[in-house]
Design an enzyme around this catalytic site. Structure first.
Site, PDB file in Angstrom:
ATOM      1  N   ASN A 208      54.880   0.957 -13.207  1.00 29.65           N
ATOM      2  CA  ASN A 208      53.919  -0.072 -13.590  1.00 29.65           C
ATOM      3  C   ASN A 208      52.572   0.578 -13.901  1.00 29.65           C
ATOM      4  O   ASN A 208      52.427   1.798 -13.822  1.00 29.65           O
ATOM      5  CB  ASN A 208      53.792  -1.132 -12.494  1.00 29.65           C
ATOM      6  CG  ASN A 208      53.391  -0.522 -11.165  1.00 29.65           C
ATOM      7  OD1 ASN A 208      52.294   0.008 -11.003  1.00 29.65           O
ATOM      8  ND2 ASN A 208      54.309  -0.586 -10.189  1.00 29.65           N
ATOM      9  N   ASP A 277      59.448  -4.057  -7.299  1.00 30.72           N
ATOM     10  CA  ASP A 277      60.244  -5.101  -6.649  1.00 30.72           C
ATOM     11  C   ASP A 277      61.742  -4.808  -6.753  1.00 30.72           C
ATOM     12  O   ASP A 277      62.528  -5.240  -5.910  1.00 30.72           O
ATOM     13  CB  ASP A 277      59.955  -6.463  -7.289  1.00 30.72           C
ATOM     14  CG  ASP A 277      58.538  -6.929  -7.020  1.00 30.72           C
ATOM     15  OD1 ASP A 277      58.039  -6.699  -5.905  1.00 30.72           O
ATOM     16  OD2 ASP A 277      57.922  -7.504  -7.944  1.00 30.72           O
ATOM     17  N   LYS A 287      71.195  12.216 -18.636  1.00 26.50           N
ATOM     18  CA  LYS A 287      70.378  11.358 -19.488  1.00 26.50           C
ATOM     19  C   LYS A 287      71.232  10.296 -20.173  1.00 26.50           C
ATOM     20  O   LYS A 287      72.291  10.587 -20.738  1.00 26.50           O
ATOM     21  CB  LYS A 287      69.669  12.208 -20.546  1.00 26.50           C
ATOM     22  CG  LYS A 287      68.801  11.401 -21.493  1.00 26.50           C
ATOM     23  CD  LYS A 287      68.166  12.293 -22.545  1.00 26.50           C
ATOM     24  CE  LYS A 287      67.400  11.456 -23.567  1.00 26.50           C
ATOM     25  NZ  LYS A 287      66.808  12.296 -24.637  1.00 26.50           N
ATOM     26  N   ILE A 305      57.826  -3.920   1.993  1.00 30.65           N
ATOM     27  CA  ILE A 305      57.048  -3.121   2.943  1.00 30.65           C
ATOM     28  C   ILE A 305      56.035  -3.986   3.683  1.00 30.65           C
ATOM     29  O   ILE A 305      55.923  -3.929   4.908  1.00 30.65           O
ATOM     30  CB  ILE A 305      56.330  -1.974   2.208  1.00 30.65           C
ATOM     31  CG1 ILE A 305      57.348  -1.050   1.535  1.00 30.65           C
ATOM     32  CG2 ILE A 305      55.447  -1.186   3.169  1.00 30.65           C
ATOM     33  CD1 ILE A 305      56.725   0.017   0.653  1.00 30.65           C
ATOM     34  N   PHE A 321      47.735  -7.223  -1.018  1.00 28.07           N
ATOM     35  CA  PHE A 321      47.099  -7.433  -2.309  1.00 28.07           C
ATOM     36  C   PHE A 321      48.007  -8.303  -3.165  1.00 28.07           C
ATOM     37  O   PHE A 321      49.231  -8.212  -3.067  1.00 28.07           O
ATOM     38  CB  PHE A 321      46.840  -6.103  -3.021  1.00 28.07           C
ATOM     39  CG  PHE A 321      45.488  -5.502  -2.724  1.00 28.07           C
ATOM     40  CD1 PHE A 321      44.500  -5.485  -3.672  1.00 28.07           C
ATOM     41  CD2 PHE A 321      45.221  -4.985  -1.467  1.00 28.07           C
ATOM     42  CE1 PHE A 321      43.253  -4.938  -3.404  1.00 28.07           C
ATOM     43  CE2 PHE A 321      43.985  -4.439  -1.171  1.00 28.07           C
ATOM     44  CZ  PHE A 321      42.988  -4.414  -2.152  1.00 28.07           C
ATOM     45  N   LYS A 335      51.654 -16.144  -0.511  1.00 26.13           N
ATOM     46  CA  LYS A 335      52.005 -14.812  -0.022  1.00 26.13           C
ATOM     47  C   LYS A 335      51.410 -14.558   1.353  1.00 26.13           C
ATOM     48  O   LYS A 335      52.053 -13.952   2.222  1.00 26.13           O
ATOM     49  CB  LYS A 335      51.498 -13.762  -1.022  1.00 26.13           C
ATOM     50  CG  LYS A 335      52.004 -12.354  -0.782  1.00 26.13           C
ATOM     51  CD  LYS A 335      51.603 -11.443  -1.940  1.00 26.13           C
ATOM     52  CE  LYS A 335      52.124 -10.029  -1.755  1.00 26.13           C
ATOM     53  NZ  LYS A 335      51.744  -9.152  -2.891  1.00 26.13           N
ATOM     54  N   LYS A 339      54.404 -14.093   4.151  1.00 22.77           N
ATOM     55  CA  LYS A 339      54.576 -12.747   4.704  1.00 22.77           C
ATOM     56  C   LYS A 339      53.826 -12.548   6.020  1.00 22.77           C
ATOM     57  O   LYS A 339      53.804 -11.441   6.560  1.00 22.77           O
ATOM     58  CB  LYS A 339      54.133 -11.705   3.675  1.00 22.77           C
ATOM     59  CG  LYS A 339      54.960 -11.764   2.395  1.00 22.77           C
ATOM     60  CD  LYS A 339      54.753 -10.544   1.520  1.00 22.77           C
ATOM     61  CE  LYS A 339      55.634 -10.621   0.273  1.00 22.77           C
ATOM     62  NZ  LYS A 339      55.584  -9.388  -0.537  1.00 22.77           N
TER      63      LYS A 339
END
Length: 401
Positions: A208, A277, A287, A305, A321, A335, A339
């Site tokens: 990302n 995720d 490859k 985590i 975050f 969230k 969590k």
């Protein structure tokens, strides 16, 4: 900052110049000696006489003023100041500063200044969002300028968005705010930062856009606040902060193992990493060759985590975050509860105001029963503010733990 009593306020030509008058008054109330420099456009919004009355000093407007001593105001004023504050700073002025142009007194003062410089932007939301403006702001941040704001809200033009100048009280508080000091002295802080890479084959991976800048800035801020810091970092191009333990990882599984092994011994965990995720079910040993018009990849969910740290029997104060593209508050609060976090810091991504790859950002911070907005600023300053807020909330929670 409280020791810096001589503040040079630069006022450029935007409608928010009227706020600068209240700002000067508040700075004087804090015990600062204030001198004001104005651009030619600024005097069309607020007269120099107003600032002279509020500051108690003559106002400076002209670069070539024959009545000034040696006609060298840009040198004498720059040397006089402990701090330079430009509020408002228009898009035009920011462009000039970022390119080193010096065609009037205020821009010349900036070039001559050797003291810390703060800038409070003020402009239409579309002008703020323009890529060239963001590039100019990023240049100033790289040069060490500290950003205060801009804020989000209704603007003089009738539009709403990010770009309005922060309120004078907020600017004054940012200038006079004590550094984090040693608010985390003696505490163990664990921070995860950067992206993860999930290998598809020996040459490809899923990742990302996270640069790791926010997590690294948090590590520095926590260290400066007296904490013993461990930084678990995915792949980044950033230099490692000094005097911390750096644990380099690559995949989500490696980050999970590194964090879970250290979390029980930590007082605070800040999950600033952008962890994948999903990860490929199988990494191909060779490859993957181009074949057909479509290819299907089978992915499996990675371990959460943040949630697993929060579920530990001996859990640290856990800060998550949330980087969102829509419904920031709703997703962040969900969230936070889902969590079982102590705090969550949420920011917009996919926009030009900040976030991934940017030198600056803004955060909406939530905890059970409360929230606080941390306005747009450089990531290092933002990290200091967030660390201070974490320390404050940790003290509030401590008696009940």
């Amino acid at each position: 900052m409280n020791e810096a009593k001589r503040i040079l306020v630069g006022v450029s030509g935007g409608i928010a110049a009227y706020k600068a008058a209240e700002l000067v008054r508040l700075l004087r109330k804090q015990g600062a000696e204030v001198r004001v420099a104005m651009t030619e456009a600024a005097v069309r919004f607020v007269t120099p006489l107003t600032f002279q009355a509020l500051s108690g000093n003559a106002v400076h407007c002209d670069l070539l003023d024959a009545e000034s001593e040696n006609a060298m105001d840009h040198i004498s004023l720059a040397r006089w100041a402990d701090v330079m504050l430009i509020a408002p700073a228009t898009a035009n002025l920011i462009a000039k500063l970022s390119h080193g142009l010096a065609d009037d007194l205020l821009t010349t003062l900036y070039l001559a200044a050797t003291c810390p410089v703060y800038v409070a932007p003020a402009m239409n939301q579309a002008m703020w969002a323009k890529p060239v403006t963001q590039e100019n702001v990023a240049t100033l941040l790289r040069h060490g300028v500290q950003l205060i704001g801009p804020a989000q809200g209704e603007q003089a033009c009738g539009e709403t968005g990010v770009g309005r100048m922060s309120e004078p009280q907020e600017i004054c508080a940012a200038l006079f705010k004590e550094p984090a000091d040693l608010c985390l002295k003696g505490l163990q802080v664990l921070i995860s930062a950067g992206p993860t890479r999930e290998p598809l084959d020996p040459v490809r991976y899923i990742t990302n856009r996270s640069s790791g800048k926010m997590g690294y800035a948090l590590a520095e801020a926590a260290r400066n606040a007296g904490a013993t810091v461990t930084l678990v970092s995915g792949p980044t191009q950033l230099p490692p902060p000094g005097n911390i333990e750096l644990v380099r990882v690559e995949t989500a599984a490696e980050m999970y193992a590194a964090v879970i092994a250290r979390a029980p011994a930590s007082d605070i965990y800040i999950g600033a990493a952008a962890v994948a995720d999903y990860t490929p079910t199988v990494m191909q040993p060779e490859k993957i060759k181009k074949q057909g018009e479509h290819v299907t990849l089978e992915l499996q969910k990675t371990r959460d985590i943040l949630a697993e740290v929060a579920a530990l029997s001996r859990r640290p104060f856990t800060v998550g975050f949330a980087a969102e593209t829509i419904d920031l508050e709703a997703y962040a609060l969900d969230k936070l509860v889902r969590k079982n976090l102590d705090m969550i810091a949420a920011n917009w991504v996919g926009q030009t105001q900040g976030g991934f790859d940017s030198e600056h950002n803004a955060l909406e911070v939530y905890w059970k029963g409360g929230s606080q907005t941390l306005a747009m600023t450089g990531k290092k300053r933002l990290a200091e503010l967030l660390i201070g807020l974490i320390a404050e909330r940790l003290r509030v929670k401590a008696p009940a733990s």
